[in-house]
Design an enzyme around this catalytic site. Structure first.
Site, mmCIF file in Angstrom:
data_model
loop_
_atom_site.group_PDB
_atom_site.id
_atom_site.type_symbol
_atom_site.label_atom_id
_atom_site.label_comp_id
_atom_site.label_asym_id
_atom_site.label_seq_id
_atom_site.Cartn_x
_atom_site.Cartn_y
_atom_site.Cartn_z
ATOM 1 N N HIS A 59 -4.448 -5.763 -1.185
ATOM 2 C CA HIS A 59 -5.305 -5.497 -0.027
ATOM 3 C C HIS A 59 -6.377 -6.574 0.076
ATOM 4 O O HIS A 59 -7.569 -6.321 -0.103
ATOM 5 C CB HIS A 59 -5.976 -4.134 -0.175
ATOM 6 C CG HIS A 59 -5.038 -2.977 -0.162
ATOM 7 N ND1 HIS A 59 -4.174 -2.697 -1.190
ATOM 8 C CD2 HIS A 59 -4.834 -2.004 0.770
ATOM 9 C CE1 HIS A 59 -3.480 -1.604 -0.905
ATOM 10 N NE2 HIS A 59 -3.855 -1.163 0.273
ATOM 11 N N SER A 95 0.842 -1.198 0.000
ATOM 12 C CA SER A 95 0.000 0.000 0.000
ATOM 13 C C SER A 95 0.878 1.250 0.000
ATOM 14 O O SER A 95 1.716 1.421 -0.872
ATOM 15 C CB SER A 95 -0.963 -0.031 1.193
ATOM 16 O OG SER A 95 -1.979 0.924 1.043
ATOM 17 N N GLU A 102 -1.475 -3.073 -8.144
ATOM 18 C CA GLU A 102 -2.690 -3.504 -7.453
ATOM 19 C C GLU A 102 -3.335 -2.305 -6.785
ATOM 20 O O GLU A 102 -2.711 -1.260 -6.619
ATOM 21 C CB GLU A 102 -2.375 -4.585 -6.412
ATOM 22 C CG GLU A 102 -1.470 -4.129 -5.253
ATOM 23 C CD GLU A 102 -2.165 -3.339 -4.151
ATOM 24 O OE1 GLU A 102 -3.325 -3.668 -3.816
ATOM 25 O OE2 GLU A 102 -1.555 -2.392 -3.619
#
Length: 309
Positions: A282, A112, A213
């Site tokens: 995630h 992230s 992603e």
């Protein structure tokens, strides 16, 4: 590229907070969880002191950078795992002591917002980092068998490593564009990579395999970030593309336009091998990818292999 020494049972994990703060009660649960798994634990100074700037930062940029560098400098710490992502790691980048970090390569794990650090340490400091589970986000409550096995294999001692999805979920890779390619792996979260464009730590994508992603990001927003990468020439000389999980990424303006179709529209025209459907990001379960490692992508046979070179 340097592969940091493997984290063994009984080793010491340093918990870092480059982004979001963490309340004391949950931090204690995280520490106890790692101890329960057989590790010794150190916590970053900003976490230990309970720093909380405006509810979304674990201290100022200088404080977070100093705390992270201290974990790298600590000879007792074998691996550094970020407690969670969030926002703010970009504020640290100009304050980090890259010479110190380069001289003390360690297993470094996160995803992230941590995308900034994963790529910069791999490309600027010359050691492999790991897009993998974080302490509060995954290990505390979602450390399933696949997540744990994928993580321990990735940070372990190997000469060749094949990345595979969880066999229990039977989620297959999907070929968007066929072909074979190889190169070092870079990338991570779409929105973070998009904001790296034009910075001093923008990854060099030439000859690389790019992994991307995201989660809960509207398709129009993803389009904007990926277009920014296109306009910056980020994909021009890339060798191939790997696409991870995109849970919750929808188009509220036209719900029939699904994320799978969007990804094909954006990446098929590049004319390089593209493989999607990696269980990385995630999500739970989540796999671990070694950022900076040499990746062999066979999109025709849906195979991803990492080799040490």
């Amino acid at each position: 590229m340097i592969y940091p020494r493997t984290l063994h049972a009984g080793g010491c994990i340093g918990i870092a907070a480059p982004a979001f703060p963490m309340e004391r009660e949950r931090l204690e649960k995280c520490v106890n969880r790692l101890k329960g798994l057989g590790y010794r634990v150190r916590t970053g100074q900003n976490l230990e002191e309970g720093k909380d700037s405006h509810g979304y930062l674990c201290g100022g940029g200088r404080e977070r950078a100093a705390a992270l560098c201290s974990l790298f400098a600590d000879p007792e710490v074998d691996a550094i795992i970020c407690i969670r992502g969030g926002y703010g790691s970009a504020q640290m980048m100009k304050y980090l002591d890259y010479d110190l970090i380069q001289k003390n390569p360690k297993v470094f794990v996160g995803y992230s917002d941590i995308t900034n650090l994963l790529n910069t340490f791999a490309l600027k400091c010359g050691f492999i980092t790991y897009h993998g589970p974080m302490v509060s986000s995954n290990i505390l409550e979602n450390y399933d068998e696949y997540t744990q096995t994928s993580f321990l294999k990735a940070i372990g001692d190997w000469e060749e490593l094949e990345f595979m999805n969880d066999s229990l979920t039977s989620v297959p890779f999907e070929t968007i564009t066929g072909g074979r390619a190889e190169g070092r792996l870079i990338g991570g979260n779409v929105t973070v990579v998009g904001r790296m464009m034009g910075t001093f730590y923008q990854p060099d994508s030439r000859g690389k395999i790019i992994f991307l992603e995201d989660v809960d990001e509207p398709i129009p927003s993803l389009d904007m970030y990926i277009t920014q990468m296109e306009n910056a020439g980020f994909f021009d000389e890339a060798a191939g593309i790997l696409l991870g999980d995109y849970s919750g990424c929808i188009n509220k303006y036209g719900e029939e336009y699904l994320i799978e179709e969007f990804l094909k529209d954006k990446f098929a025209p590049l004319g390089i091998p593209v493989l999607s459907g990696l269980q990385v990001g995630h999500r739970s379960p989540t796999g671990t990818l070694p950022i900076g490692a040499w990746c062999r992508l066979d999109a025709d046979n849906k195979k991803i292999t990492f080799v040490k070179k």
